[in-house]
Design a protein around this motif. Structure first.
Motif, PDB file in Angstrom:
ATOM      1  N   ALA A   4       0.838  -1.192   0.000  1.00 47.70           N
ATOM      2  CA  ALA A   4       0.000   0.000   0.000  1.00 47.70           C
ATOM      3  C   ALA A   4       0.872   1.240   0.000  1.00 47.70           C
ATOM      4  CB  ALA A   4      -0.923   0.011   1.219  1.00 47.70           C
ATOM      5  N   THR A   5       0.324   2.317  -0.549  1.00 45.12           N
ATOM      6  CA  THR A   5       1.001   3.611  -0.512  1.00 45.12           C
ATOM      7  C   THR A   5       0.000   4.658  -0.067  1.00 45.12           C
ATOM      8  OG1 THR A   5       2.270   5.245  -1.765  1.00 45.12           O
ATOM      9  CG2 THR A   5       0.560   4.062  -2.974  1.00 45.12           C
ATOM     10  N   TRP A   6       0.476   5.611   0.759  1.00 45.43           N
ATOM     11  CA  TRP A   6      -0.436   6.607   1.321  1.00 45.43           C
ATOM     12  C   TRP A   6       0.318   7.888   1.634  1.00 45.43           C
ATOM     13  CZ3 TRP A   6      -2.785   6.468   6.898  1.00 45.43           C
ATOM     14  CH2 TRP A   6      -3.816   7.406   6.993  1.00 45.43           C
ATOM     15  N   ASN A   7      -0.151   8.993   1.061  1.00 48.03           N
ATOM     16  CA  ASN A   7       0.310  10.313   1.485  1.00 48.03           C
ATOM     17  C   ASN A   7      -0.455  10.629   2.759  1.00 48.03           C
ATOM     18  OD1 ASN A   7       0.397  13.146   1.974  1.00 48.03           O
ATOM     19  ND2 ASN A   7       1.077  13.505  -0.122  1.00 48.03           N
ATOM     20  N   VAL A   8       0.234  10.483   3.881  1.00 46.17           N
ATOM     21  CA  VAL A   8      -0.419  10.550   5.188  1.00 46.17           C
ATOM     22  C   VAL A   8      -0.627  11.990   5.666  1.00 46.17           C
ATOM     23  CG1 VAL A   8       1.703  10.418   6.539  1.00 46.17           C
ATOM     24  CG2 VAL A   8      -0.403   9.428   7.459  1.00 46.17           C
ATOM     25  N   ASN A   9       0.097  12.937   5.065  1.00 45.90           N
ATOM     26  CA  ASN A   9      -0.054  14.354   5.419  1.00 45.90           C
ATOM     27  C   ASN A   9       0.106  14.561   6.922  1.00 45.90           C
ATOM     28  OD1 ASN A   9      -0.485  17.077   5.258  1.00 45.90           O
ATOM     29  ND2 ASN A   9      -2.642  16.950   4.667  1.00 45.90           N
ATOM     30  N   ASP A  28       1.279  -5.864   4.189  1.00 45.94           N
ATOM     31  CA  ASP A  28       2.655  -6.323   4.390  1.00 45.94           C
ATOM     32  C   ASP A  28       3.659  -5.174   4.321  1.00 45.94           C
ATOM     33  OD1 ASP A  28       2.202  -9.226   4.578  1.00 45.94           O
ATOM     34  OD2 ASP A  28       1.517  -9.023   2.509  1.00 45.94           O
ATOM     35  N   VAL A  29       3.469  -4.290   3.341  1.00 43.22           N
ATOM     36  CA  VAL A  29       4.394  -3.166   3.138  1.00 43.22           C
ATOM     37  C   VAL A  29       3.567  -1.905   2.894  1.00 43.22           C
ATOM     38  CG1 VAL A  29       6.322  -2.241   1.802  1.00 43.22           C
ATOM     39  CG2 VAL A  29       6.090  -4.718   2.093  1.00 43.22           C
ATOM     40  N   LEU A  30       3.888  -0.858   3.644  1.00 46.46           N
ATOM     41  CA  LEU A  30       3.203   0.423   3.488  1.00 46.46           C
ATOM     42  C   LEU A  30       4.238   1.511   3.216  1.00 46.46           C
ATOM     43  CD1 LEU A  30       0.753   2.358   3.721  1.00 46.46           C
ATOM     44  CD2 LEU A  30       1.166   2.404   6.198  1.00 46.46           C
ATOM     45  N   ALA A  31       4.087   2.182   2.082  1.00 48.20           N
ATOM     46  CA  ALA A  31       4.930   3.331   1.754  1.00 48.20           C
ATOM     47  C   ALA A  31       4.174   4.594   2.151  1.00 48.20           C
ATOM     48  CB  ALA A  31       5.250   3.348   0.266  1.00 48.20           C
ATOM     49  N   LEU A  32       4.856   5.485   2.850  1.00 49.53           N
ATOM     50  CA  LEU A  32       4.251   6.722   3.323  1.00 49.53           C
ATOM     51  C   LEU A  32       4.943   7.918   2.692  1.00 49.53           C
ATOM     52  CD1 LEU A  32       4.049   5.881   7.133  1.00 49.53           C
ATOM     53  CD2 LEU A  32       2.124   5.927   5.537  1.00 49.53           C
ATOM     54  N   GLN A  33       4.159   8.945   2.435  1.00 46.91           N
ATOM     55  CA  GLN A  33       4.712  10.211   1.954  1.00 46.91           C
ATOM     56  C   GLN A  33       4.168  11.357   2.816  1.00 46.91           C
ATOM     57  OE1 GLN A  33       2.656   8.446  -0.634  1.00 46.91           O
ATOM     58  NE2 GLN A  33       4.378   7.024  -0.584  1.00 46.91           N
ATOM     59  N   GLU A  34       4.881  12.464   2.760  1.00 49.35           N
ATOM     60  CA  GLU A  34       4.544  13.662   3.544  1.00 49.35           C
ATOM     61  C   GLU A  34       4.399  13.334   5.025  1.00 49.35           C
ATOM     62  OE1 GLU A  34       2.646  17.601   2.300  1.00 49.35           O
ATOM     63  OE2 GLU A  34       1.387  16.101   1.321  1.00 49.35           O
ATOM     64  N   THR A  35       5.426  12.683   5.559  1.00 53.62           N
ATOM     65  CA  THR A  35       5.412  12.388   6.994  1.00 53.62           C
ATOM     66  C   THR A  35       5.562  13.656   7.830  1.00 53.62           C
ATOM     67  OG1 THR A  35       7.793  11.950   6.969  1.00 53.62           O
ATOM     68  CG2 THR A  35       6.305  10.056   6.669  1.00 53.62           C
ATOM     69  N   LYS A  36       6.181  14.677   7.250  1.00 51.48           N
ATOM     70  CA  LYS A  36       6.277  16.003   7.876  1.00 51.48           C
ATOM     71  C   LYS A  36       6.938  15.970   9.248  1.00 51.48           C
ATOM     72  CE  LYS A  36       2.474  18.281   5.430  1.00 51.48           C
ATOM     73  NZ  LYS A  36       1.201  19.026   5.554  1.00 51.48           N
TER      74      LYS A  36
END
Length: 274
Positions: A4-9, A28-36
């Motif tokens: 999964a991928t998620w811009n978590v903001n 199983d695997v989560l890619a995150l963006q904008e962890t800030k």
């Protein structure tokens, strides 16, 4: 493998949601963006308590990317080779700027090379950030081409917030974006160039659109009015794409108090034993 991928903001604002997402979808695997957040501010312990390893790079309250995995986390690489930096005063020499933002992190998870990517926004067509965006995408393509040339059977997932709506079906009203970023011809050509290498937008076949979005602005009631954009993607290399079994958007995650303005994208791969 469920990826999964998620811009978590902001991961600090939404760590409870992130943990619940992992559990709800058995990810199983989560890619995150904008962890800030900086590395020392990331809530590693919450993910570790849930049985996951974490690789994160964050420098300040902007940007930030991470990979969360319960199937291994090896050969972590912060930034892809020759990744351009950005400096608002750098003029035409953006690609040589020493200011590297926290926009890319790679790791091998269960036999798949996963890259969590937060592509620059671009801001406006005349803004230096737009030139930076195109340089960034061009360099990523060069690197990805090299990875496939080195090993055509490599299982690679380029996932994250691409800040591009590649077709008119991927935005609620294309006319509103004429002369703006995210739908301009050079951006769409940059996205297409990744597909031309052999990478596949794995969700397209399972949710072709129109009306399938991953991002809705907080303003002007965009979400309840279904005025969104599809700008978050899982792009799989040919060998990985051949194993895809399903893909979807968790639109429910965009609902409720404290939601990110992005929804997670999920993809299932039948990769067997790694």
């Amino acid at each position: 493998m469920r990826l999964a991928t998620w811009n978590v903001n902001s991961i600090r604002s939404r760590v409870d949601r992130a943990i619940a997402l992992l559990e709800r979808h058995d990810i199983d695997v989560l890619a995150l963006q904008e962890t800030k957040c900086r590395d020392d501010q990331f809530p590693f312990e919450r993910f570790e308590a849930a049985g996951y390893e974490v690789a994160h790079v964050g420098l300040n309250q902007w940007n930030g990317v991470a990979i969360v995995s319960r199937v291994g986390l090896a050969d972590v690489e912060v930034s892809f080779p020759d990744q351009p930096g950005f400096d608002k005063d750098a003029g035409d020499s953006l690609i040589e700027s020493p200011v590297l933002e926290a926009r890319a992190i790679g790791a091998t998870c269960g036999g798949v090379r996963v890259w969590s990517l937060y592509v620059p926004n671009g801001r406006a067509l005349a803004d230096p950030h737009y030139t930076y965006k195109l340089n960034w995408l061009s360099t990523l393509r060069e690197q990805a081409s090299g990875w496939l040339a080195e090993d055509p059977q490599a299982k690679i997932a380029l996932v994250g917030d691409w800040n591009i709506a590649p077709t008119d079906d991927d935005v609620w009203n294309p006319e509103l974006f004429v002369g703006k970023t995210h739908t301009s011809a050079p951006e769409r050509e940059a996205f297409q160039s990744m597909l031309d290498l052999g990478f596949r937008d794995v969700m397209r076949a399972f949710a072709p659109g129109p009306g399938v979005y991953t991002y809705w602005d907080y303003t002007q009631l965009r979400f309840p009015r279904k005025e969104g954009m599809r700008i978050d993607f899982v792009l799989a290399s040919p060998a990985l794409a051949a194993t895809v079994a399903d893909a979807s958007v968790d639109r429910e995650e965009r609902k409720g108090k404290g939601a990110s303005d992005h929804a997670p994208v999920l993809a299932d791969f039948d990769i067997g034993e790694s």
